[in-house]
Design an enzyme around this catalytic site. Structure first.
Site, PDB file in Angstrom:
ATOM      1  N   ASP A   7       6.167 -14.102  -4.327  1.00 24.75           N
ATOM      2  CA  ASP A   7       5.536 -13.600  -4.824  1.00 24.75           C
ATOM      3  C   ASP A   7       4.864 -14.290  -6.543  1.00 24.75           C
ATOM      4  OD1 ASP A   7       4.854 -10.732  -6.219  1.00 24.75           O
ATOM      5  OD2 ASP A   7       7.125 -10.970  -7.818  1.00 24.75           O
ATOM      6  N   LEU A   8       3.665 -13.951  -7.094  1.00 26.33           N
ATOM      7  CA  LEU A   8       2.806 -14.215  -8.132  1.00 26.33           C
ATOM      8  C   LEU A   8       3.726 -13.804  -9.200  1.00 26.33           C
ATOM      9  CD1 LEU A   8       0.502 -16.069  -8.853  1.00 26.33           C
ATOM     10  CD2 LEU A   8      -0.474 -13.762  -8.369  1.00 26.33           C
ATOM     11  N   ASP A   9       3.653 -13.175  -9.739  1.00 26.63           N
ATOM     12  CA  ASP A   9       3.319 -11.666 -11.041  1.00 26.63           C
ATOM     13  C   ASP A   9       5.562 -11.887 -11.292  1.00 26.63           C
ATOM     14  OD1 ASP A   9       1.138 -11.333 -11.502  1.00 26.63           O
ATOM     15  OD2 ASP A   9       1.308  -9.426 -10.230  1.00 26.63           O
ATOM     16  N   THR A  15       3.330 -12.564 -16.393  1.00 31.12           N
ATOM     17  CA  THR A  15       2.394 -12.092 -15.721  1.00 31.12           C
ATOM     18  C   THR A  15       2.666 -10.323 -16.670  1.00 31.12           C
ATOM     19  OG1 THR A  15       2.191 -11.588 -13.880  1.00 31.12           O
ATOM     20  CG2 THR A  15       0.517 -12.843 -15.177  1.00 31.12           C
ATOM     21  N   LYS A  43       6.834  -2.913 -11.766  1.00 28.35           N
ATOM     22  CA  LYS A  43       7.077  -4.555 -10.943  1.00 28.35           C
ATOM     23  C   LYS A  43       6.903  -4.480  -9.840  1.00 28.35           C
ATOM     24  CE  LYS A  43       9.087  -7.302 -15.197  1.00 28.35           C
ATOM     25  NZ  LYS A  43      10.329  -7.137 -15.320  1.00 28.35           N
ATOM     26  N   GLY A  44       5.427  -4.949  -9.855  1.00 26.10           N
ATOM     27  CA  GLY A  44       5.032  -5.265  -8.037  1.00 26.10           C
ATOM     28  C   GLY A  44       4.502  -4.598  -6.431  1.00 26.10           C
ATOM     29  N   ARG A  47      -1.944  -1.869  -8.046  1.00 28.33           N
ATOM     30  CA  ARG A  47      -2.115  -1.029  -9.560  1.00 28.33           C
ATOM     31  C   ARG A  47      -2.823   0.680  -9.494  1.00 28.33           C
ATOM     32  NH1 ARG A  47      -8.260  -3.688 -10.048  1.00 28.33           N
ATOM     33  NH2 ARG A  47      -6.584  -4.772  -8.975  1.00 28.33           N
ATOM     34  N   SER A 112       2.065 -11.175  -2.902  1.00 28.24           N
ATOM     35  CA  SER A 112       1.652 -10.500  -3.892  1.00 28.24           C
ATOM     36  C   SER A 112       1.057  -9.588  -3.422  1.00 28.24           C
ATOM     37  CB  SER A 112       0.844 -11.346  -4.949  1.00 28.24           C
ATOM     38  OG  SER A 112       0.818 -11.004  -6.055  1.00 28.24           O
ATOM     39  N   ALA A 113       1.489  -8.341  -4.541  1.00 30.35           N
ATOM     40  CA  ALA A 113       0.550  -7.385  -4.570  1.00 30.35           C
ATOM     41  C   ALA A 113      -0.277  -7.315  -5.526  1.00 30.35           C
ATOM     42  CB  ALA A 113       1.291  -5.693  -4.916  1.00 30.35           C
ATOM     43  N   LYS A 115      -4.502  -7.866  -6.542  1.00 27.30           N
ATOM     44  CA  LYS A 115      -5.720  -8.333  -6.173  1.00 27.30           C
ATOM     45  C   LYS A 115      -6.136  -9.657  -6.643  1.00 27.30           C
ATOM     46  CE  LYS A 115      -6.812  -3.855  -4.420  1.00 27.30           C
ATOM     47  NZ  LYS A 115      -8.008  -2.800  -4.072  1.00 27.30           N
ATOM     48  N   LYS A 143       4.344  -2.703  -1.496  1.00 26.93           N
ATOM     49  CA  LYS A 143       5.713  -2.717  -1.659  1.00 26.93           C
ATOM     50  C   LYS A 143       5.899  -1.491  -2.339  1.00 26.93           C
ATOM     51  CE  LYS A 143       4.909  -8.097  -3.203  1.00 26.93           C
ATOM     52  NZ  LYS A 143       5.358  -8.869  -3.820  1.00 26.93           N
ATOM     53  N   GLU A 167      11.741 -12.699  -5.157  1.00 29.38           N
ATOM     54  CA  GLU A 167      10.836 -11.554  -6.364  1.00 29.38           C
ATOM     55  C   GLU A 167      11.483 -12.161  -7.301  1.00 29.38           C
ATOM     56  OE1 GLU A 167       9.189  -9.474  -6.131  1.00 29.38           O
ATOM     57  OE2 GLU A 167       8.165  -9.634  -4.534  1.00 29.38           O
ATOM     58  N   ASP A 168      10.612 -10.823  -7.548  1.00 32.64           N
ATOM     59  CA  ASP A 168      11.197 -10.187  -9.173  1.00 32.64           C
ATOM     60  C   ASP A 168      11.444  -9.062  -9.123  1.00 32.64           C
ATOM     61  OD1 ASP A 168       8.715 -10.310 -10.022  1.00 32.64           O
ATOM     62  OD2 ASP A 168       8.923  -9.759 -11.450  1.00 32.64           O
TER      63      ASP A 168
HETATM   64  C1  BG6 Z   1       2.234  -6.657  -8.602  1.00 27.85           C
HETATM   65  C2  BG6 Z   1       2.968  -6.748 -10.435  1.00 27.85           C
HETATM   66  O1  BG6 Z   1       2.451  -8.388  -8.460  1.00 27.85           O
HETATM   67  O2  BG6 Z   1       1.242  -7.217  -8.521  1.00 27.85           O
HETATM   68  C3  BG6 Z   1       2.077  -4.916 -11.100  1.00 27.85           C
HETATM   69  O3  BG6 Z   1       4.489  -7.132 -10.347  1.00 27.85           O
HETATM   70  C4  BG6 Z   1       0.707  -4.764 -10.398  1.00 27.85           C
HETATM   71  O4  BG6 Z   1       2.832  -5.092 -12.400  1.00 27.85           O
HETATM   72  C5  BG6 Z   1       0.296  -5.154  -8.948  1.00 27.85           C
HETATM   73  O5  BG6 Z   1       0.612  -3.795 -10.736  1.00 27.85           O
HETATM   74  C6  BG6 Z   1      -1.335  -5.165  -8.899  1.00 27.85           C
HETATM   75  O6  BG6 Z   1      -1.844  -5.802  -9.391  1.00 27.85           O
HETATM   76  P1  BG6 Z   1      -3.409  -6.517  -9.671  1.00 27.85           P
HETATM   77  O7  BG6 Z   1      -3.476  -7.468 -10.205  1.00 27.85           O
HETATM   78  O8  BG6 Z   1      -3.838  -6.188  -8.784  1.00 27.85           O
HETATM   79  O9  BG6 Z   1      -3.403  -4.935 -10.644  1.00 27.85           O
HETATM   80 MG    MG Z   2       6.297  -9.809  -9.003  1.00 33.05          MG
END
Ligand code: BG6
Ligand code: MG
Length: 218
Positions: A7-9, A15, A43-44, A47, A112-113, A115, A143, A167-168
């Site tokens: 996962d990224l964030d 972030t 989290k995860g 948007r 990652s979720a 974008k 997710k 994953e966090d």
């Molecule tokens: C996930 C984050 O990785 O991405 C969420 O944990 C976030 O908090 C989701 O809402 C969507 O991210 P983004 O950057 O497309 O708004």
């Molecule tokens: Mg995450």
């Protein structure tokens, strides 16, 4: 284990706090005080689903135009924090871990979720480390649906049960479990008790430990 999905964030970069600050501003406009506990549930989460949750907590219904305006504003706000990011924002041990696992010949994926994933990876200089990047632009179901990880495993050419997911988030650990993959929670056992293993960060375990984990599903 043969495939490794990150996962990224909250796993590669911290972030989560930037998402929190940006959503807090949106929530304020809707008359809701967004708490850290609520943020844990965001989290995860994509948007769109995040704003749906905030609206439910605020007990508000809004038009599609207003909804789109709020997600656009939130993202602009979030990206103003991302703009300031550098390689110094990479979380402890994760770059060394990925580099080591790759040097042992294993393929790695981003799942990652977000974008904004490619933009963030380029900002911190890790874009070229991944064999495949599956992000919020490539999935139909967010997710805790396992789609993002199933696509990542397919792109790596590795069977699901031979994949490990880092994953966090609660939703992300559930997604990994739903995919039949081994889930490693990065964070606290209170939030990630459903993961197969939980660690505070990537300095707390070795590549040997991860590679030698047994599949959950045969
Ligand atoms: C996930 C984050 O990785 O991405 C969420 O944990 C976030 O908090 C989701 O809402 C969507 O991210 P983004 O950057 O497309 O708004
Ligand atoms: Mg995450």
């Amino acid at each position: 284990m043969k495939g490794f999905i990150f996962d990224l964030d909250g796993v590669i970069v911290d972030t989560a706090h930037f998402h929190f600050l940006a959503w807090k501003k949106t929530a304020d406009e809707l008359g809701l005080e967004l708490t850290e506990e609520m943020n844990e549930q965001l989290k995860g989460v994509s948007r769109i689903d995040s704003l749906k949750k905030i609206l439910a907590w605020a007990d508000k219904e809004i038009s599609q135009d207003h909804f789109d305006k709020l997600t656009t504003e939130k993202n602009t706000d979030y990206l103003s924090y991302v703009e300031e990011m550098t390689s110094g924002d990479i979380l402890p041990g994760v770059e060394a871990f990925i580099t080591q696992i790759k040097s042992q010949g294993y393929p790695v994926a981003l799942g990652s979720a977000s974008k904004n994933a490619p933009r963030i990876l380029k900002k911190i200089g890790l874009f070229d480390l991944f064999d495949t990047i599956v992000d919020g632009n490539s999935v139909k179901k967010a997710k805790p649906d396992p789609e993002v990880f199933v696509i990542a495993a397919g792109n790596l050419g590795v069977a699901r049960e031979e994949c490990v997911v880092f994953e966090d988030s609660e939703a992300g650990v559930t997604a990994a479990n739903n995919a039949g993959m081994v889930s490693i929670g990065i964070g606290s056992p209170e939030n990630l008790g459903h993961a197969d293993h939980v660690f505070g960060n990537f300095t707390e375990f070795s590549t040997e430990f991860i590679v030698n984990l047994e599949p959950k599903v045969k």
